[in-house]
Motif scaffolding. Sequence first.
Motif, mmCIF file in Angstrom:
data_model
loop_
_atom_site.group_PDB
_atom_site.id
_atom_site.type_symbol
_atom_site.label_atom_id
_atom_site.label_comp_id
_atom_site.label_asym_id
_atom_site.label_seq_id
_atom_site.Cartn_x
_atom_site.Cartn_y
_atom_site.Cartn_z
ATOM 1 N N ARG A 136 0.813 -1.209 0.000
ATOM 2 C CA ARG A 136 0.000 0.000 0.000
ATOM 3 C C ARG A 136 0.854 1.270 0.000
ATOM 4 N NH1 ARG A 136 -2.197 -0.684 4.748
ATOM 5 N NH2 ARG A 136 -0.657 0.657 5.711
ATOM 6 N N ASP A 137 1.896 1.309 0.845
ATOM 7 C CA ASP A 137 2.634 2.545 1.093
ATOM 8 C C ASP A 137 3.964 2.670 0.351
ATOM 9 O OD1 ASP A 137 0.605 3.113 2.918
ATOM 10 O OD2 ASP A 137 1.733 2.285 4.614
ATOM 11 N N ASP A 138 4.529 1.553 -0.100
ATOM 12 C CA ASP A 138 5.854 1.577 -0.711
ATOM 13 C C ASP A 138 5.951 0.511 -1.814
ATOM 14 O OD1 ASP A 138 8.513 2.402 -1.029
ATOM 15 O OD2 ASP A 138 9.264 1.136 0.606
ATOM 16 N N PRO A 139 4.986 0.496 -2.747
ATOM 17 C CA PRO A 139 4.923 -0.610 -3.706
ATOM 18 C C PRO A 139 6.110 -0.714 -4.655
ATOM 19 C CG PRO A 139 3.405 1.130 -4.337
ATOM 20 C CD PRO A 139 3.940 1.491 -2.984
ATOM 21 N N SER A 140 6.802 0.373 -4.904
ATOM 22 C CA SER A 140 7.949 0.290 -5.817
ATOM 23 C C SER A 140 9.155 -0.394 -5.164
ATOM 24 C CB SER A 140 8.342 1.676 -6.327
ATOM 25 O OG SER A 140 8.800 2.483 -5.265
ATOM 26 N N HIS A 141 9.150 -0.513 -3.842
ATOM 27 C CA HIS A 141 10.256 -1.180 -3.140
ATOM 28 C C HIS A 141 9.886 -2.570 -2.637
ATOM 29 C CE1 HIS A 141 11.890 3.057 -2.547
ATOM 30 N NE2 HIS A 141 12.653 2.447 -3.429
ATOM 31 N N LEU A 142 8.681 -3.016 -2.960
ATOM 32 C CA LEU A 142 8.277 -4.386 -2.653
ATOM 33 C C LEU A 142 8.385 -5.181 -3.945
ATOM 34 C CD1 LEU A 142 7.109 -6.642 -0.924
ATOM 35 C CD2 LEU A 142 4.814 -5.714 -1.412
ATOM 36 N N GLN A 143 9.276 -6.160 -3.935
ATOM 37 C CA GLN A 143 9.470 -6.968 -5.137
ATOM 38 C C GLN A 143 9.050 -8.408 -4.893
ATOM 39 O OE1 GLN A 143 13.441 -6.706 -6.800
ATOM 40 N NE2 GLN A 143 12.769 -5.003 -8.075
ATOM 41 N N VAL A 144 8.542 -9.000 -5.961
ATOM 42 C CA VAL A 144 8.212 -10.412 -5.985
ATOM 43 C C VAL A 144 9.225 -11.075 -6.913
ATOM 44 C CG1 VAL A 144 6.489 -12.125 -6.631
ATOM 45 C CG2 VAL A 144 5.768 -9.968 -5.560
ATOM 46 N N HIS A 145 9.998 -12.009 -6.365
ATOM 47 C CA HIS A 145 11.002 -12.754 -7.139
ATOM 48 C C HIS A 145 10.384 -14.111 -7.498
ATOM 49 C CE1 HIS A 145 14.496 -10.087 -6.291
ATOM 50 N NE2 HIS A 145 13.711 -9.730 -5.292
ATOM 51 N N ASP A 162 11.990 -24.631 -8.356
ATOM 52 C CA ASP A 162 11.450 -24.653 -7.006
ATOM 53 C C ASP A 162 12.202 -23.684 -6.104
ATOM 54 O OD1 ASP A 162 9.564 -26.616 -7.636
ATOM 55 O OD2 ASP A 162 11.005 -28.231 -7.262
ATOM 56 N N LEU A 163 11.486 -23.137 -5.161
ATOM 57 C CA LEU A 163 12.011 -22.173 -4.195
ATOM 58 C C LEU A 163 12.599 -22.938 -3.010
ATOM 59 C CD1 LEU A 163 11.784 -18.996 -3.677
ATOM 60 C CD2 LEU A 163 9.859 -19.601 -2.251
ATOM 61 N N ASP A 164 13.850 -22.656 -2.669
ATOM 62 C CA ASP A 164 14.514 -23.272 -1.511
ATOM 63 C C ASP A 164 14.228 -22.404 -0.288
ATOM 64 O OD1 ASP A 164 16.182 -24.295 0.446
ATOM 65 O OD2 ASP A 164 18.007 -24.166 -0.764
ATOM 66 N N GLU A 165 13.189 -22.763 0.472
ATOM 67 C CA GLU A 165 12.796 -21.949 1.618
ATOM 68 C C GLU A 165 13.869 -21.939 2.695
ATOM 69 O OE1 GLU A 165 8.781 -22.023 2.909
ATOM 70 O OE2 GLU A 165 8.036 -22.433 0.893
ATOM 71 N N VAL A 225 6.838 -17.995 -4.300
ATOM 72 C CA VAL A 225 7.705 -16.881 -4.680
ATOM 73 C C VAL A 225 8.361 -16.283 -3.439
ATOM 74 C CG1 VAL A 225 6.308 -16.331 -6.726
ATOM 75 C CG2 VAL A 225 5.853 -15.143 -4.565
ATOM 76 N N LEU A 226 9.337 -15.436 -3.686
ATOM 77 C CA LEU A 226 10.018 -14.702 -2.623
ATOM 78 C C LEU A 226 9.572 -13.249 -2.682
ATOM 79 C CD1 LEU A 226 12.244 -14.214 -0.455
ATOM 80 C CD2 LEU A 226 13.840 -13.897 -2.372
ATOM 81 N N TYR A 227 9.123 -12.736 -1.559
ATOM 82 C CA TYR A 227 8.761 -11.326 -1.424
ATOM 83 C C TYR A 227 9.907 -10.636 -0.695
ATOM 84 C CZ TYR A 227 3.997 -13.158 -2.008
ATOM 85 O OH TYR A 227 2.872 -13.796 -2.456
ATOM 86 N N VAL A 228 10.366 -9.510 -1.211
ATOM 87 C CA VAL A 228 11.404 -8.728 -0.539
ATOM 88 C C VAL A 228 10.946 -7.282 -0.485
ATOM 89 C CG1 VAL A 228 13.813 -7.998 -0.497
ATOM 90 C CG2 VAL A 228 13.223 -10.250 -1.436
ATOM 91 N N HIS A 229 10.878 -6.756 0.742
ATOM 92 C CA HIS A 229 10.617 -5.323 0.904
ATOM 93 C C HIS A 229 11.968 -4.670 1.140
ATOM 94 C CE1 HIS A 229 8.802 -1.723 3.212
ATOM 95 N NE2 HIS A 229 9.079 -1.426 1.968
ATOM 96 N N GLY A 243 17.982 -20.966 -4.945
ATOM 97 C CA GLY A 243 18.344 -22.253 -5.522
ATOM 98 C C GLY A 243 17.983 -22.366 -6.988
ATOM 99 N N ALA A 244 17.595 -21.258 -7.588
ATOM 100 C CA ALA A 244 17.228 -21.216 -9.009
ATOM 101 C C ALA A 244 17.284 -19.761 -9.458
ATOM 102 C CB ALA A 244 15.811 -21.756 -9.212
ATOM 103 N N PRO A 245 17.457 -19.524 -10.753
ATOM 104 C CA PRO A 245 17.356 -18.144 -11.235
ATOM 105 C C PRO A 245 15.961 -17.590 -10.943
ATOM 106 C CG PRO A 245 18.198 -19.597 -12.946
ATOM 107 C CD PRO A 245 17.730 -20.470 -11.825
ATOM 108 N N THR A 246 15.882 -16.298 -10.765
ATOM 109 C CA THR A 246 14.585 -15.640 -10.540
ATOM 110 C C THR A 246 14.468 -14.440 -11.464
ATOM 111 O OG1 THR A 246 15.392 -14.107 -8.840
ATOM 112 C CG2 THR A 246 14.599 -16.261 -8.082
ATOM 113 N N THR A 247 13.266 -13.959 -11.589
ATOM 114 C CA THR A 247 13.026 -12.664 -12.200
ATOM 115 C C THR A 247 12.099 -11.917 -11.258
ATOM 116 O OG1 THR A 247 12.440 -11.488 -14.241
ATOM 117 C CG2 THR A 247 11.067 -13.389 -13.657
#
Length: 187
Positions: free
Chosen positions: A100-109, A114-117, A139-143, A163-167
């Motif tokens: 809501r407040d900082d969407p340009s700095h919240l990324q979804v990778h 498969d995602l290595d948790e 997916v991985l969320y990074v703020h 453990g894998a390439p991401t975009t």
Amino acid sequence: MASFAVLLRAVNIGPGLRVSSADLRGAADDAGLADARTLLNSGNLVVTPGSSGAGSAADVARLVEERLAERVGQDVSAVGLSAEQLDAIAAANPFPAAARDDPSHLQVHVPFGDLDEAGIARLDLASPGREMLATAAGVLYVHYVDGIGRSKLTPKVIDRAVGAPTTARNWNTITKLRAACAGLASR
């Protein structure tokens, strides 16, 4: 009607691999996909299966990769997400205030595999910055609280932990992709 988003990896960033929106739409058309629309100039496409025979997001991504390689003469990595997967990613977002407040700095990778948790948990514990990390919906969320450009969590570091390439796409783009897929699905 089924709709899909296709995300290209590492295109139109600096002097490296360039893929025009016209080539991306053309590759979709060549593959028999329909209703091709690009979003921004950073490798985002939404489509419907058309006459391609594609039945899954992975099928759509593979078809786009194949046709783009023919068009641009280089391999281009693509990952597909169904409209339902995009909705699940939005619903599982662990950082609603950032969305809501900082969407340009919240990324979804989005991983190409498969995602290595456990790898993400180790990265989170070892990270010297104030970034907030969480996994959900595959997916991985990074703020990036202090901004993306100054972060030590570079794509290479994240890919190693995942453990894998991401975009990655920021929340604004995820929101626009969801809306575009919903628009196609409602036709």
